[in-house]
Design an enzyme around this catalytic site. Structure first.
Site, PDB file in Angstrom:
ATOM      1  N   LYS A   3      16.068  21.679 -11.636  1.00  0.00           N
ATOM      2  CA  LYS A   3      15.397  20.533 -12.040  1.00  0.00           C
ATOM      3  C   LYS A   3      16.136  19.492 -12.800  1.00  0.00           C
ATOM      4  O   LYS A   3      17.056  19.743 -13.511  1.00  0.00           O
ATOM      5  CB  LYS A   3      14.115  20.999 -12.793  1.00  0.00           C
ATOM      6  N   HIS A  12       0.857  -1.109  -0.096  1.00  0.00           N
ATOM      7  CA  HIS A  12       0.171   0.116  -0.058  1.00  0.00           C
ATOM      8  C   HIS A  12       0.807   1.306  -0.086  1.00  0.00           C
ATOM      9  O   HIS A  12       0.427   2.353   0.313  1.00  0.00           O
ATOM     10  CB  HIS A  12      -0.949  -0.008   1.202  1.00  0.00           C
TER      11      HIS A  12
END
Ligand code: ARG
Length: 457
Positions: free
Chosen positions: A280, A153
């Site tokens: 980035k 999960h």
């Protein structure tokens, strides 16, 4: 092309919807290879003369050269690759060219060409999969004992090793490899000689053409030979499953490379910058592997839908089989190459991976197991007691291994110092020595076994 029966030409839109030459020119090598085999067989069976066969062979070789060198002019009016090649052959060798189509139809011709093309692509994927597997095995070996959180999960579950996680993908890609190998066996039968659909009255030798083209045998039924596109469907389906696996790995790479996780770093080789944000480093290659899985899955659906309502044998709908297969072949080729590069490029950040195991009470199962093993508690009771200890740790914003023995004994008085030995992350991982488990020892064994079975050194 069929001037005998027709008195006027096709409408312009007819030519447009009908012509496949814009894409099926990719089949030119297979088309010429199959025609050469057919002519050889026709001569061997005495159906055409040896001199016609020689002219055909030379002419076809010349055409292959012209196309390879970009000197060939493909014509839409000639519809497809078969007619384009045959028309040029007539220009080159004259009347003998007209004998090539004896005992053959474009229906078995396209079935043969396409099967040869899919077989080549299938072989290409097999080779690329072996390279991806080799890269995964190397990564797994280099980091076989590096601990990280294992997730369910996407929540911290139990410690695993980075090597073990890589080996999960080895298992997946090995199944993919076996699917492509298995499909190859089934697709390796020759449709040639099925002719239009009913076979032919000429005394052809289908075994000879099958053998010349590297097929194991001729297909058993002439109607099936021209109708069947299972080989393409299997290629698309195997590719869709493979793309799904690659996409899951790509997704993990994207997550792991994020600032929040920083589980791995990627170099400039597999990232791009941003036009506005100078800092980035985006994992575009992985994102595109994930993204391309969409079209690869769609291509399978496209051809399944084309095929599902077709009566036997050939219908022109089947011309729609090429583009999805070409697109999937190109896409899966790119995805495998990019993912192999990413696997080699990515460097796990060992400190961050270890630090991430310091959250989420990740060795709680080890505590419960200890209670079962050392105190003889039924697992359900051990689970309950451990839950209370986890609750206590959470209320103090710490991990279970930070609690004192006295604190834990308030919940289970029989606990002793020995429990701390199983609460460490390394101990947890190395204790999972069951077959297929995450212990570094088992991971290294799995790597050796996989390399051996794959014949990788
Ligand atoms: N271009 C056709 C295809 O890709 C070749 C076969 C044409 N056969 C026919 N009977 N019109 O399917």
């Amino acid at each position: 092309m069929w001037g005998g029966r027709f008195t006027s030409g096709p409408a312009e839109i007819m030519e447009q919807i009908n012509a496949s030459i814009d894409f099926d020119q990719r089949l030119y090598q297979q088309d010429i290879q199959a025609s050469k085999a057919h002519a050889t067989m026709l001569a061997a069976c005495g159906i055409i003369s040896d001199s016609d066969n020689e002219a055909i062979q030379d002419g076809l070789d010349k055409i292959a050269q012209e196309i390879a060198q970009g000197h060939f002019t493909f014509q839409r009016a000639l519809e497809d690759i078969h007619m384009n090649v045959e028309a040029r052959l007539r220009e080159l060798i004259g009347e003998a060219a007209g004998r090539l189509h004896t005992a053959r139809s474009r229906n078995d011709q396209i079935a043969t060409d396409f099967r040869l093309w899919v077989r080549d692509s299938n072989d290409g994927v097999i080779g690329q999969l072996r390279e991806a597997l080799s890269a995964l095995l190397d990564k797994a070996e280099q980091h076989s004992a590096v601990v990280m959180p294992g997730f369910t999960h996407l929540q911290n579950a139990q410690p695993v090793t980075f090597g073990h996680h890589m080996m999960a993908y080895v298992s997946m890609l090995r199944r993919d490899l076996s699917r492509f190998e298995d499909a190859r066996v089934r697709m390796n039968e020759s449709p040639l000689g099925g002719a239009a659909l009913a076979g032919t009255g000429f005394p052809i030798d289908r075994n000879q053409t099958a053998e010349l083209l590297g097929f194991d045998r001729p297909m058993a039924n002439s109607i099936d030979a021209v109708s069947d596109r299972d080989h393409a469907l299997e290629f698309l389906s195997n590719s869709a499953i493979l793309a799904t696996h690659l996409s899951r790995l790509a997704e993990e790479v994207v997550i792991w490379a994020s600032d929040a996780y920083s589980f791995i770093s990627l170099t400039d080789a597999f990232t791009t910058g941003s036009s506005i944000m100078p800092q980035k480093r985006n994992p575009d290659a992985a994102e595109l592997v994930r993204g391309k899985s969409g079209r690869i899955i769609g291509n399978l659906n496209a051809l399944l839908v084309v095929m599902k309502g077709l009566p036997l044998s050939y219908s022109k709908d089947m011309q729609e089989d090429k583009e999805p297969v070409f697109d999937t072949a190109d896409s899966i080729n790119l995805c495998l190459a990019a993912m192999t590069g990413i696997i080699k490029d990515m460097q796990p950040n060992e400190e961050r991976l270890r630090a991430a195991t310091g959250k989420g009470q990740i060795t709680a199962t080890d505590l419960a197991d200890w209670l079962v093993r050392e105190l003889g508690l039924p697992f359900r009771d051990a689970h309950h007691a451990t839950g209370s200890i986890v609750h206590l740790a959470e209320s103090q914003s710490c991990q279970i291994w930070d609690l004192s023995l006295a604190e834990m004994q308030k919940i289970e008085p029989r606990l002793n110092e020995g429990v701390f030995s199983v609460l460490s992350v390394d101990e947890s991982a190395s204790s999972r020595r069951s077959f297929g488990g995450t212990a570094p020892l088992r991971v290294r064994e799995a790597i050796v076994a996989a390399r051996q079975e794959l014949g990788l050194s």
